[in-house]
Design an enzyme around this catalytic site. Structure first.
Site, PDB file in Angstrom:
ATOM      1  N   PHE A 145      79.028 -68.610 -20.697  1.00 38.26           N
ATOM      2  CA  PHE A 145      77.671 -68.205 -20.329  1.00 38.26           C
ATOM      3  C   PHE A 145      77.330 -66.976 -21.150  1.00 38.26           C
ATOM      4  O   PHE A 145      77.863 -65.890 -20.923  1.00 38.26           O
ATOM      5  CB  PHE A 145      77.516 -67.887 -18.841  1.00 38.26           C
ATOM      6  CG  PHE A 145      76.097 -67.531 -18.494  1.00 38.26           C
ATOM      7  CD1 PHE A 145      75.161 -68.527 -18.260  1.00 38.26           C
ATOM      8  CD2 PHE A 145      75.678 -66.212 -18.463  1.00 38.26           C
ATOM      9  CE1 PHE A 145      73.843 -68.206 -17.988  1.00 38.26           C
ATOM     10  CE2 PHE A 145      74.359 -65.885 -18.187  1.00 38.26           C
ATOM     11  CZ  PHE A 145      73.439 -66.892 -17.946  1.00 38.26           C
ATOM     12  N   ASP A 230      81.921 -60.961 -25.999  1.00 35.63           N
ATOM     13  CA  ASP A 230      80.793 -60.786 -25.082  1.00 35.63           C
ATOM     14  C   ASP A 230      81.294 -60.052 -23.847  1.00 35.63           C
ATOM     15  O   ASP A 230      81.851 -60.650 -22.924  1.00 35.63           O
ATOM     16  CB  ASP A 230      80.215 -62.148 -24.714  1.00 35.63           C
ATOM     17  CG  ASP A 230      79.005 -62.047 -23.786  1.00 35.63           C
ATOM     18  OD1 ASP A 230      78.810 -60.967 -23.172  1.00 35.63           O
ATOM     19  OD2 ASP A 230      78.267 -63.039 -23.657  1.00 35.63           O
ATOM     20  N   LYS A 259      73.730 -55.199 -19.444  1.00 35.94           N
ATOM     21  CA  LYS A 259      73.810 -55.007 -18.002  1.00 35.94           C
ATOM     22  C   LYS A 259      74.055 -53.555 -17.598  1.00 35.94           C
ATOM     23  O   LYS A 259      73.142 -52.766 -17.528  1.00 35.94           O
ATOM     24  CB  LYS A 259      74.826 -55.969 -17.400  1.00 35.94           C
ATOM     25  CG  LYS A 259      74.391 -57.435 -17.537  1.00 35.94           C
ATOM     26  CD  LYS A 259      75.162 -58.353 -16.666  1.00 35.94           C
ATOM     27  CE  LYS A 259      74.742 -59.811 -16.874  1.00 35.94           C
ATOM     28  NZ  LYS A 259      73.358 -60.097 -16.503  1.00 35.94           N
TER      29      LYS A 259
END
Length: 404
Positions: A145, A230, A259
């Site tokens: 993801f 990531d 984030k």
């Protein structure tokens, strides 16, 4: 509890009436928050065990971050990258130093960071590695993801994220996560990068086998391929280290961050790499109107300074041990498995008992907010400011839900 709510049903109906249904939120309407706790419109309090998918690693409204945002709001919020502002250099320098890299390219969202990494890797492949024009390929992992843009969903193996959004962008090869032999076999002279999550978050906090990340590093080195990590969810203290790669002593060629970098206040993302990689970009070839804006840089610089103390990494490591010990005690008592590192856990609930969604609804009734994924799995990612007592409370409430 849901039937007794006062203002919540109306607010939920309004949200459903006026917004596209691209999410399926729990029927709770939050109006305020502080630290690890949320309060809804009916003044009920909940322990936040999702932390905005790790965007709130430092809790809600951390005083140091709020102070930085307020101070910057009184001075300057946006210039665009057409000019240099006085917060930009400090942010880029301090984040580069935290990552051990030469350069930083600030963006806004995690998906933008991934798109940036893809573009940079392709350009590096053509200009540095010598891949023939239009043939650059990137190896990715099943269960990944990395975001929801059209390019990113093109290499997703989640049909909910991918189906009906074609035609799909070419240039990606998907291999099983954690399988070094498959990874090595997928690399050829057109491969420019390997893009993986050191821990797969959306898939259910899946930790790869020991030795996998060093193996990825070795395979990339042997084939002159970039290793893109990531760390948008796993990085910035979540797992008990600054980066999840640190657990195995691995340094990627590029960190993809987001984030928590925005401190739960503004969207901030970035990629960090050395000059021989990020240096392939020239003016006009990539950009973002809001990327690296003054407000974002002011907040994100304070985030980097919080991480530089090491306090939050230590908290995640120590409290994570307590969390995982408690959760392991529930295996065989409604839980089939527990995975994760630090204050990050994926729990597989016995599907004979309930779905992940049902578990989250029942936890909500007990004042705990969490998120399900992939059927019977739920994820726990509380803010790193959570206390030992609050972790014990979380485990106790989960035990009560599983016991029925």
């Amino acid at each position: 509890m849901v039937d007794d709510m006062l203002r919540t049903p109306g607010a939920v109906r309004d949200a459903e009436r006026w917004t596209a249904h691209n999410y399926h939120p729990l029927p709770v309407v939050i109006s305020s928050a502080e630290g690890a706790w949320l309060t809804d419109v009916d003044n009920r309090r909940y322990l936040d065990c999702l932390a905005g998918y790790s965007a709130l690693n430092f809790g809600h409204r951390h005083p140091q971050l709020i102070a930085a945002a307020r101070a910057q709001l009184d001075k300057l919020t946006l210039t665009s990258r057409a000019f240099i502002h006085d917060q930009f250099a400090d942010f880029c320098r301090e984040l580069a130093e935290l990552c051990g890299k030469d350069l930083v390219l600030p963006m806004n969202t995690g998906a933008e960071a991934v798109e940036t990494a893809i573009k940079v890797a392709r350009k590096w492949g053509y200009q540095v590695k010598g891949v023939p024009a239009g043939q650059a390929n990137i190896v990715v992992a099943e269960g990944n993801f990395h975001g929801r843009t059209t390019t990113i969903v093109s290499f997703s193996t989640d049909e909910d994220a991918r189906a009906d959004f074609g035609p799909y962008t070419p240039g990606f090869t998907v291999v099983p996560y954690g399988d070094l032999d498959a990874l090595a076999a997928a690399i050829d002279e057109t491969t420019v990068a390997v893009l993986i999550e050191p821990i797969q978050g959306e898939q259910g906090v899946v930790v790869p086998p020991a030795g996998y990340l060093p193996g990825v590093r070795r395979v990339c080195d042997e084939n002159n391929v970039l290793f893109l990590a990531d760390e948008i969810q796993s990085g910035l203290g979540r797992t008990g280290e600054t980066f999840a790669c640190d657990h195995e002593g691995v340094t990627p060629d590029m960190y993809l961050l987001g984030k928590a970098l925005g401190g739960g206040i503004v969207p901030v993302s970035a990629v960090a790499a050395n000059a021989d990689v990020l240096g392939v970009l020239k003016p006009g070839q990539h950009g973002s109107t809001f990327g690296g804006n003054p407000l974002a840089c002011a907040v994100a610089t304070e985030v980097v300074r919080l991480l530089a103390t090491g306090e939050f990494q230590r908290r995640s490591a120590e409290l994570g041990e307590r969390l995982h010990a408690g959760l392991r005690g529930l295996v065989g008592k409604g839980l089939l498995a527990v995975r994760g590192r630090g204050l990050w856990a994926g729990l597989d609930i016995d599907p004979a008992l309930m779905t992940g969604r049902q578990a989250c609804e029942r936890l909500m009734e007990r004042g705990i907010l969490a998120k399900d994924t992939h059927g019977s799995t739920i994820r726990l990612a509380p803010p790193l400011v959570i206390t030992a007592e609050e972790i014990d409370h979380l485990v106790a409430q989960l035990a009560a839900v599983l016991a029925g």
